[in-house]
Design an enzyme around this catalytic site. Structure first.
Site, PDB file in Angstrom:
ATOM      1  N   GLU A 371       0.833  -1.216   0.000  1.00 14.82           N
ATOM      2  CA  GLU A 371       0.000   0.000   0.000  1.00 14.82           C
ATOM      3  C   GLU A 371       0.866   1.264   0.000  1.00 14.82           C
ATOM      4  OE1 GLU A 371      -3.647   0.834  -0.217  1.00 14.82           O
ATOM      5  OE2 GLU A 371      -2.974  -0.916  -1.318  1.00 14.82           O
ATOM      6  N   GLY A 372       2.024   1.190  -0.602  1.00 13.19           N
ATOM      7  CA  GLY A 372       2.932   2.324  -0.680  1.00 13.19           C
ATOM      8  C   GLY A 372       4.061   2.185   0.312  1.00 13.19           C
TER       9      GLY A 372
END
Length: 549
Positions: A371-372
């Protein structure tokens, strides 16, 4: 807004029942010995995941609106559930949460008919979803897509061709949302398992979260009906993805928080029974004040920011990508560090599989990547707050500092204000020297911003606890006095970090000296360190259930 103050989502009693049911179910279905066995064998317990999302438990219902058969839980409820799942097993948590992530494009961008069709299938049938965005060559850059969606002659379908990488639930999902480049731009499509030309690779042999299923996807001219284009409009894919980053990153932050506390609590329990030199490790300040207390403080500061962001999401606030990034950055960095300290706290035992902290460390490590990555979070934070600094003529953090000073000093608010003041001075020095042209400077500013804003959130949370206004669904592990001590400790760390490292960063980015130190409240920051040891003693007593006397 006080954390958990909103009324959106489940009531506190319903949330408590869901958390209890989750504990009871997993204790029976996946005792810790079984989790270690599955980790060793690198097996995802698919049937357990399906049971959790079926009639046996229905945990997925909390994530979906009532109109589609869900329970109507909000972001705050989801954070509490995700943290509890992660305390049990982050791999298992990833498998469960992947369904919510996989249907995000539909939930936030689908037509009413698409939402009813697909979301009802999740709630009624327990269908598992997967989110097909990442590609082998694209990573976090969703705009660098190579997967294509070409309209079939006649306009009634699309032909999708490409590959996806690192997909959670990759081989076990029933339905996939796939991001592909259509003629009108990046677009999401719904692809069902078993579609001709659609296949998955064997599960990845991963460092951690081995109870989750992660695999590459292959789409070799897969034909999908035109009605499976999410929103029935091409080119909306990146916008739809951006809409959910604030939410999904809060949930991954909860994974970091849960994993970190799971490891730290094991270290706390171990230290009460392990005797060295005639006394339990829990009685030794050299142990508790290095390996336990600092990590508990950072985890709770992350919680404070996470709870504020979740409450803001439930209030209907939009544009919280940066807040989600700060929550994820603080919580996952703190969780990973806490798990590492828990291994050290166990000594040689911590390096062996039976003590679980070795597994937790491997599991929680992924939260700083998916998610980053933490580096993407730093860049996201720095770019947004840099623009705020410029647009307000440098008043953005000076005003935040003034607001902090209006609070009572007992919760560390005045020291948090020093961190915010120092941040304003550092940012202004970067403006004058045009230093943000250096990517390294920009990323390091992201870290300093996260710490400063985290200290402010922690001070607000401690003040709310002291005033008795903490929301009904907020975590209540610590008393108001303990939260005040935690807030003071973290505010001291944040102020010192921003002032000292900020000065070093600015000086290091210039060929000649800077007058920044003259504008930094360095003397005040150093004076504010007084009382640190006493507060660490207080937090240690709270963690070990000791009374001061």
């Amino acid at each position: 807004m006080n954390a958990g103050a909103g009324t959106a989502g489940l009531d506190a009693a319903s949330l408590g029942l869901m958390l209890e049911a989750l504990d009871d179910f997993t204790e029976n279905a996946l005792p810790w010995e079984r989790r270690l066995e599955l980790d060793h064998e690198d097996v995802c317990p698919e049937q357990t995941v399906r049971a959790m999302c079926g009639e046996d438990l229905g945990v997925q219902l909390a994530f979906f609106p009532e109109e589609y058969g869900g329970m109507g839980g909000g972001a705050f409820d989801s954070y509490r559930i995700c943290e509890r799942l992660a305390r049990i097993d982050i791999g298992l948590a990833t498998s469960v949460f992947a369904t919510f992530l996989g249907c995000d494009p539909i939930l936030f961008g689908g037509t009413p008919e698409q939402k009813k069709l697909w979301l009802s299938r999740i709630c009624a049938d327990g269908a598992l979803f997967a989110y097909g965005a990442t590609e082998p060559e694209a990573g976090s850059d969703l705009g660098a897509l190579l997967t294509t969606a070409t309209p079939v002659a006649g306009g009634g379908a699309y032909r999708i061709h490409g590959r996806k990488q690192w997909i959670s639930n990759g081989t076990i999902a029933d339905v996939y949302t796939v991001l592909a480049l259509a003629p009108g731009g990046p677009s999401w499509f719904v692809v069902e398992k078993g579609a001709p030309g659609f296949s998955s690779a064997p599960p990845e042999d991963k460092h951690g979260i081995r109870l989750s299923n992660t695999a590459a996807l292959f789409l070799d001219d897969v034909v999908v009906p035109a009605e499976n284009l999410v929103g029935l409009q091409e080119g909306r894919g990146l916008v739809q993805a951006q809409l959910v980053f604030g939410y999904t990153r809060v949930m991954v932050a909860a994974f970091g928080l849960g994993g970190g506390w799971s490891a730290l609590d094991r270290a706390i329990e171990y230290s009460t029974n392990r005797v060295q030199g005639g006394a339990a490790l829990s009685e030794k300040q050299g142990y508790t004040h290095k390996l336990i207390v600092p990590h508990a403080v950072r985890l709770e500061a992350a919680r404070a920011f996470l709870e504020e962001t979740a409450a803001a999401l439930d209030s209907g606030a939009g544009g919280l990508n940066t807040e989600g990034a700060i929550a994820k950055y603080l919580a996952t960095e703190a969780g990973d560090a806490a798990a590492d300290a828990a291994i050290q706290a166990h000594g040689g035992y911590g390096y062996t599989r039976p003590y679980m902290v070795e597994k937790i460390k491997r599991d929680v490590r992924i939260t700083r990547i998916y998610e980053g990555t933490s580096e993407i979070m730093e860049m996201t934070i720095a770019r947004d707050r840099w623009q705020n600094h410029l647009k307000t003529g440098g008043a953005y953090y000076r005003d935040a500092a003034a607001a902090m000073r209006a609070s009572g000093p007992q919760q560390g608010a005045h020291t948090a204000a020093l961190a915010l003041d120092a941040l304003a001075a550092v940012l202004d020095a970067c403006r004058v020297g045009r230093l943000t042209r250096s990517q390294h400077v920009l990323l390091r500013l992201g870290e300093l911003i996260a710490y400063a804003e985290g200290s402010a959130a922690m001070a607000r949370r401690a003040a709310a606890a002291g005033a008795g206004t903490l929301g009904a669904k907020a975590d209540r592990r610590f008393t108001p006095d303990a939260l005040s001590a935690i807030s003071r400790i973290f505010a001291r760390e944040a102020a010192m970090k921003v002032a000292e490292e900020g000065a070093r960063l600015v000086a290091g980015a210039q060929e000649q000296g800077s007058d920044l130190t003259a504008r930094l409240p360095l003397d005040e920051v150093r004076v504010a360190q007084a009382g640190l040891l006493a507060d660490m003693d207080l937090v240690a007593d709270a963690l070990y259930g000791r009374t001061q006397g």
